[in-house]
Structures are given as structure tokens and as C-alpha cells.
Design a protein around this motif. Structure first.
Motif, PDB file in Angstrom:
ATOM      1  N   SER A 195     -24.180   9.554   9.500  1.00 20.71           N
ATOM      2  CA  SER A 195     -25.163   9.748  10.570  1.00 20.71           C
ATOM      3  C   SER A 195     -25.374   8.486  11.386  1.00 20.71           C
ATOM      4  N   SER A 196     -25.704   8.678  12.657  1.00 19.52           N
ATOM      5  CA  SER A 196     -26.028   7.553  13.543  1.00 19.52           C
ATOM      6  C   SER A 196     -27.425   7.007  13.257  1.00 19.52           C
ATOM      7  N   LEU A 197     -28.138   7.609  12.307  1.00 19.15           N
ATOM      8  CA  LEU A 197     -29.439   7.067  11.889  1.00 19.15           C
ATOM      9  C   LEU A 197     -29.257   5.841  11.000  1.00 19.15           C
ATOM     10  N   TRP A 198     -28.054   5.689  10.435  1.00 18.87           N
ATOM     11  CA  TRP A 198     -27.669   4.497   9.693  1.00 18.87           C
ATOM     12  C   TRP A 198     -26.452   3.904  10.391  1.00 18.87           C
ATOM     13  N   LEU A 199     -26.511   2.616  10.715  1.00 13.75           N
ATOM     14  CA  LEU A 199     -25.411   1.948  11.405  1.00 13.75           C
ATOM     15  C   LEU A 199     -25.013   0.682  10.654  1.00 13.75           C
ATOM     16  N   LYS A 200     -23.752   0.320  10.722  1.00  7.05           N
ATOM     17  CA  LYS A 200     -23.285  -0.891  10.039  1.00  7.05           C
ATOM     18  C   LYS A 200     -22.638  -1.839  11.050  1.00  7.05           C
ATOM     19  N   PHE A 201     -23.010  -3.125  10.925  1.00  4.74           N
ATOM     20  CA  PHE A 201     -22.419  -4.179  11.748  1.00  4.74           C
ATOM     21  C   PHE A 201     -21.468  -4.974  10.848  1.00  4.74           C
ATOM     22  N   LYS A 202     -20.209  -5.020  11.192  1.00  3.98           N
ATOM     23  CA  LYS A 202     -19.242  -5.770  10.397  1.00  3.98           C
ATOM     24  C   LYS A 202     -18.431  -6.687  11.304  1.00  3.98           C
ATOM     25  N   LYS A 203     -18.252  -7.946  10.864  1.00  2.84           N
ATOM     26  CA  LYS A 203     -17.478  -8.898  11.653  1.00  2.84           C
ATOM     27  C   LYS A 203     -15.995  -8.564  11.605  1.00  2.84           C
ATOM     28  N   LYS A 204     -15.510  -8.246  10.424  1.00  6.12           N
ATOM     29  CA  LYS A 204     -14.080  -8.023  10.242  1.00  6.12           C
ATOM     30  C   LYS A 204     -13.698  -6.581  10.586  1.00  6.12           C
ATOM     31  N   ASN A 205     -12.473  -6.423  11.072  1.00  2.13           N
ATOM     32  CA  ASN A 205     -11.918  -5.084  11.263  1.00  2.13           C
ATOM     33  C   ASN A 205     -11.348  -4.618   9.930  1.00  2.13           C
ATOM     34  N   THR A 206     -11.910  -3.591   9.372  1.00  2.36           N
ATOM     35  CA  THR A 206     -11.391  -3.054   8.120  1.00  2.36           C
ATOM     36  C   THR A 206     -11.185  -1.548   8.263  1.00  2.36           C
ATOM     37  N   ALA A 207     -10.297  -1.030   7.443  1.00  3.32           N
ATOM     38  CA  ALA A 207     -10.028   0.413   7.461  1.00  3.32           C
ATOM     39  C   ALA A 207      -9.737   0.873   6.045  1.00  3.32           C
ATOM     40  N   ASP A 208     -10.136   2.097   5.754  1.00  2.00           N
ATOM     41  CA  ASP A 208      -9.790   2.742   4.490  1.00  2.00           C
ATOM     42  C   ASP A 208      -8.577   3.621   4.738  1.00  2.00           C
ATOM     43  N   CYS A 209      -7.518   3.405   3.960  1.00  3.04           N
ATOM     44  CA  CYS A 209      -6.253   4.112   4.164  1.00  3.04           C
ATOM     45  C   CYS A 209      -5.773   4.749   2.868  1.00  3.04           C
ATOM     46  N   ILE A 210      -4.997   5.804   3.021  1.00  4.06           N
ATOM     47  CA  ILE A 210      -4.403   6.492   1.875  1.00  4.06           C
ATOM     48  C   ILE A 210      -3.035   5.882   1.594  1.00  4.06           C
ATOM     49  N   ILE A 211      -2.756   5.629   0.337  1.00  5.54           N
ATOM     50  CA  ILE A 211      -1.439   5.122  -0.059  1.00  5.54           C
ATOM     51  C   ILE A 211      -0.535   6.326  -0.304  1.00  5.54           C
ATOM     52  N   VAL A 212       0.513   6.443   0.517  1.00  8.22           N
ATOM     53  CA  VAL A 212       1.407   7.607   0.425  1.00  8.22           C
ATOM     54  C   VAL A 212       2.793   7.242  -0.108  1.00  8.22           C
ATOM     55  N   GLY A 213       3.045   5.945  -0.300  1.00  7.66           N
ATOM     56  CA  GLY A 213       4.338   5.532  -0.823  1.00  7.66           C
ATOM     57  C   GLY A 213       4.462   4.029  -0.862  1.00  7.66           C
ATOM     58  N   TRP A 214       5.663   3.546  -1.223  1.00 10.24           N
ATOM     59  CA  TRP A 214       5.898   2.109  -1.212  1.00 10.24           C
ATOM     60  C   TRP A 214       7.362   1.816  -0.897  1.00 10.24           C
ATOM     61  N   LEU A 215       7.572   0.609  -0.368  1.00 10.09           N
ATOM     62  CA  LEU A 215       8.915   0.118  -0.100  1.00 10.09           C
ATOM     63  C   LEU A 215       9.292  -0.861  -1.202  1.00 10.09           C
ATOM     64  N   GLU A 216      10.531  -0.807  -1.658  1.00 15.09           N
ATOM     65  CA  GLU A 216      10.967  -1.663  -2.758  1.00 15.09           C
ATOM     66  C   GLU A 216      10.865  -3.132  -2.368  1.00 15.09           C
ATOM     67  N   GLY A 217      10.497  -3.953  -3.354  1.00 13.18           N
ATOM     68  CA  GLY A 217      10.330  -5.368  -3.104  1.00 13.18           C
ATOM     69  C   GLY A 217      11.628  -6.146  -3.168  1.00 13.18           C
ATOM     70  N   GLU A 218      11.588  -7.347  -2.619  1.00 13.24           N
ATOM     71  CA  GLU A 218      12.734  -8.243  -2.647  1.00 13.24           C
ATOM     72  C   GLU A 218      12.292  -9.601  -3.168  1.00 13.24           C
ATOM     73  N   GLY A 219      13.272 -10.430  -3.561  1.00 16.04           N
ATOM     74  CA  GLY A 219      12.941 -11.763  -4.058  1.00 16.04           C
ATOM     75  C   GLY A 219      12.120 -11.694  -5.320  1.00 16.04           C
ATOM     76  N   GLU A 220      10.984 -12.390  -5.336  1.00 14.96           N
ATOM     77  CA  GLU A 220      10.143 -12.409  -6.539  1.00 14.96           C
ATOM     78  C   GLU A 220       9.452 -11.068  -6.791  1.00 14.96           C
ATOM     79  N   ARG A 221       9.507 -10.179  -5.807  1.00 14.21           N
ATOM     80  CA  ARG A 221       8.943  -8.840  -6.010  1.00 14.21           C
ATOM     81  C   ARG A 221      10.020  -7.798  -6.332  1.00 14.21           C
ATOM     82  N   GLU A 222      11.220  -8.240  -6.556  1.00 15.61           N
ATOM     83  CA  GLU A 222      12.294  -7.315  -6.887  1.00 15.61           C
ATOM     84  C   GLU A 222      11.950  -6.544  -8.158  1.00 15.61           C
ATOM     85  N   GLY A 223      12.160  -5.229  -8.114  1.00 19.19           N
ATOM     86  CA  GLY A 223      11.814  -4.388  -9.253  1.00 19.19           C
ATOM     87  C   GLY A 223      10.385  -3.893  -9.218  1.00 19.19           C
TER      88      GLY A 223
END
Length: 323
Positions: A195-223
């Protein structure tokens, strides 16, 4: 909702706003934690903690269960935020440690090593339902029936006027806090509604997102995973939001990779604006929600330079709408 203690309550939610000041509004610090509805039955000495997804989280916070029975002198339902502090500021990394532990033994240890604080800002029930009472009346009742304890406290409020709303926002930004909540005086508590009866002021741009997959890592993230594929959920459809590959700790990568493998699927859900990927892709059931910080939203609706902040176990995919 006759049986108040076993009720399932979806909390009232706020809309985003640019900072402003008005005598018709009340202001308070927006704490970076986990939203929690607390059911406190002092007569039968029992407590329930429920997050915004209606999940029971009582077992995770034994220190709050004990304190809530001292905090309230009447049977009540509170709304507030569970926060873990480090050096006087909320720490979402430490909060994540508390949220992702299921072992009763480890929970007991962490409750003493990194205890949580429940910051209460509203009361929905006190011997009777109060959701139709004006905000000022609810806050007065909240103050009258509670006493501060080690792990439970009231959110401090500031009446608007003479620039108070803007000043509080500036102070929270200077202190590195998340932002400010503004609430319209006289407003009722609207269960489960944004509701617009409650409002939030935030300095940072943030978003809530759904994780639908991942890309394989390379280097120290391999595997492991190199980046997570993100999506919004808009009008019943999944919409690609980009990938996030920074902001993870090594421990999180190891822990979450095992979680992702358990929900891996051969084909993704139908996702609009999905690009072609140069690296190997793994798809998952869309059950995890994460919060990311980003610089801006591009013309094609993607998040520019997103950085992973944390998982949001307290949010469902239907809350991940395009911003």
C-alpha cells in the motif's frame, strides 16, 4: 481469525518512494533484516514466529522465544524485523548464518554467539484484533503492553514536520543503514497488501529476483557456479533480469551449489527475453529468491552490474515483479 495464536498472517507491505517530509506522516528507520510476525501467548507461555511467506521460523531463534514472553505483558501479535548486529549495524551476512542452519545444536550455539534482535514496529492483536485501528492508536497500545528486553525492542518513531523525514533519511544514509519507512497517520493495517500508506526510502537500488539457473564457473570457481541467472515474475510470466556473478563468499558458493544441484531440471520454465549463453547452462526449479544491488536498469529491462546481497527465504516468487 478466531484462534489468534494459530492464524496465518501476511504482513502489510510498503511501496518505494523518493524521500519527503510531512506532518501527516510518521517516520522510522528501515532495518535490514527478516520480516517476522510474532505470536506471544503469555498466559500459556508459548510463542510462534512466522515469516512473510507464512513459514514457521520459531525454532531458529530460541533467544527471541524466551525474550518475547518477558517483552509483552499481554497476549499479542507483533510485526517487526529480526536483525543481527555487528559493530552497531545490521549484518545480513550474520543473519544468513542464522537463517540457513537447521541443526538444533548449531542453532543453540549461534543463538548465543550471534544473537538476533527483534525490532517491533506494530501490533495487530492484543486481547482483540487491532488491524482496523489507526496507526497512532496501535503504536500507543504497543508501547503500553511492552517493556524492552535484551533481544526485543520497539522501533523508534519520529513525527513528520520541520524536515524531520528528510533529516532522518540523511542520517541513516550517513550511518550506512538501509533507509527509512514512512507511514501515513491514521492508516489501518492492511493484511497482505502493498500500500501507498506505507512508503520506503532507500539509497541503494536493490531488486528481488528469482534464481532460474546458473552458468558453470571457471578458474577458481571451476566445478561450481560462476554466476546465477535471474528473472523477474511479472503478470504471471518469467522475464529475464540478467546474471549476477559477484558478491558471493567461497563458503556460500560451496553451500549453495549443493542446493542448486538438488533442484536442477532439464528445461527451464518459459522465460521472456532470455539470451543465448556462451557457457554451459544449468536450469533449476524457480524456488529461490535473492536480493541484488545494481547500478541501473537498462533500456531492455536488465539489471546493470548486479551484485549479490543475500538469499531471501522470506519472499516468494510472486514478489519479484519488475521494478
Amino acid at each position: 481469525m478466531e484462534n489468534w495464536f494459530s492464524a496465518k498472517i501476511k504482513p502489510m507491505l510498503a511501496m518505494k518512494s523518493t524521500p519527503f517530509d510531512s506532518e501527516e506522516w510518521m517516520y522510522e528507520v528501515k532495518w535490514d533484516g527478516t520480516r517476522c510476525i510474532a505470536f506471544t501467548d503469555v498466559k500459556k507461555e508459548r510463542v510462534r514466529l512466522q515469516n512473510r511467506r507464512l513459514m514457521e521460523i520459531t525454532y531458529r531463534y530460541p533467544e527471541l522465544v524466551e525474550d518475547l514472553l518477558l517483552f509483552s505483558n499481554s497476549n499479542a501479535i507483533f510485526d517487526g524485523e529480526i536483525v543481527v548486529f555487528k559493530d552497531g549495524k545490521p549484518s545480513f551476512q550474520l543473519l544468513q548464518q542464522r537463517e540457513h542452519v537447521d541443526s538444533r545444536f548449531k542453532i543453540e550455539i549461534l543463538s548465543k554467539k550471534i544473537p538476533a534482535v527483534y525490532i517491533v514496529f506494530d501490533i495487530l492483536y492484543c486481547s482483540k484484533w487491532l488491524i482496523n485501528e489507526p496507526l497512532e492508536r496501535r503504536r500507543k497500545i504497543l508501547k503500553d503492553v511492552t517493556i524492552g528486553t535484551k533481544n526485543c525492542t520497539l522501533s523508534e518513531i519520529f513525527r513528520g514536520g520541520d524536515g524531520i523525514g528528510l533529516l532522518l533519511y540523511e542520517k541513516t544514509v550517513d550511518m550506512g543503514l538501509e533507509g527509512v519507512m514512512a507511514k501515513k497517520l491514521g492508516s489501518e493495517y492492511l493484511l497482505g497488501k502493498r500500500s501507498s500508506l506505507w512508503l520506503k526510502f532507500k539509497k541503494k537500488n536493490t531488486a528481488d529476483c528469482i534464481i532460474v539457473g546458473w552458468l558453470e564457473g571457471e578458474g577458481e570457481r571451476e566445478g561450481k557456479f560462476g554466476s546465477l541467472i535471474l528473472s523477474f515474475y511479472d503478470k504471471g510470466e518469467f522475464v529475464h533480469a540478467g546474471q549476477v556473478g559477484t558478491g558471493f563468499t567461497r563458503d556460500f558458493i560451496d553451500w549453495f551449489y549443493n542446493k542448486l544441484r538438488k533442484i536442477e531440471v532439464d528445461r527451464p520454465v518459459k522465460i521472456k527475453k532470455l539470451p543465448k549463453f556462451s557457457r554451459n547452462v544449468h536450469w533449476v526449479n524457480p524456488v529461490y529468491v535473492c536480493e541484488v544491488e545494481f547500478l541501473e536498469k537498462t533500456k531492455d529491462g536488465k539489471l546493470r552490474a548486479p551484485v549479490f546481497i543475500r538469499l531471501r527465504d522470506d519472499k516468494g516468487i510472486d514478489e519479484c515483479t519488475q521494478i
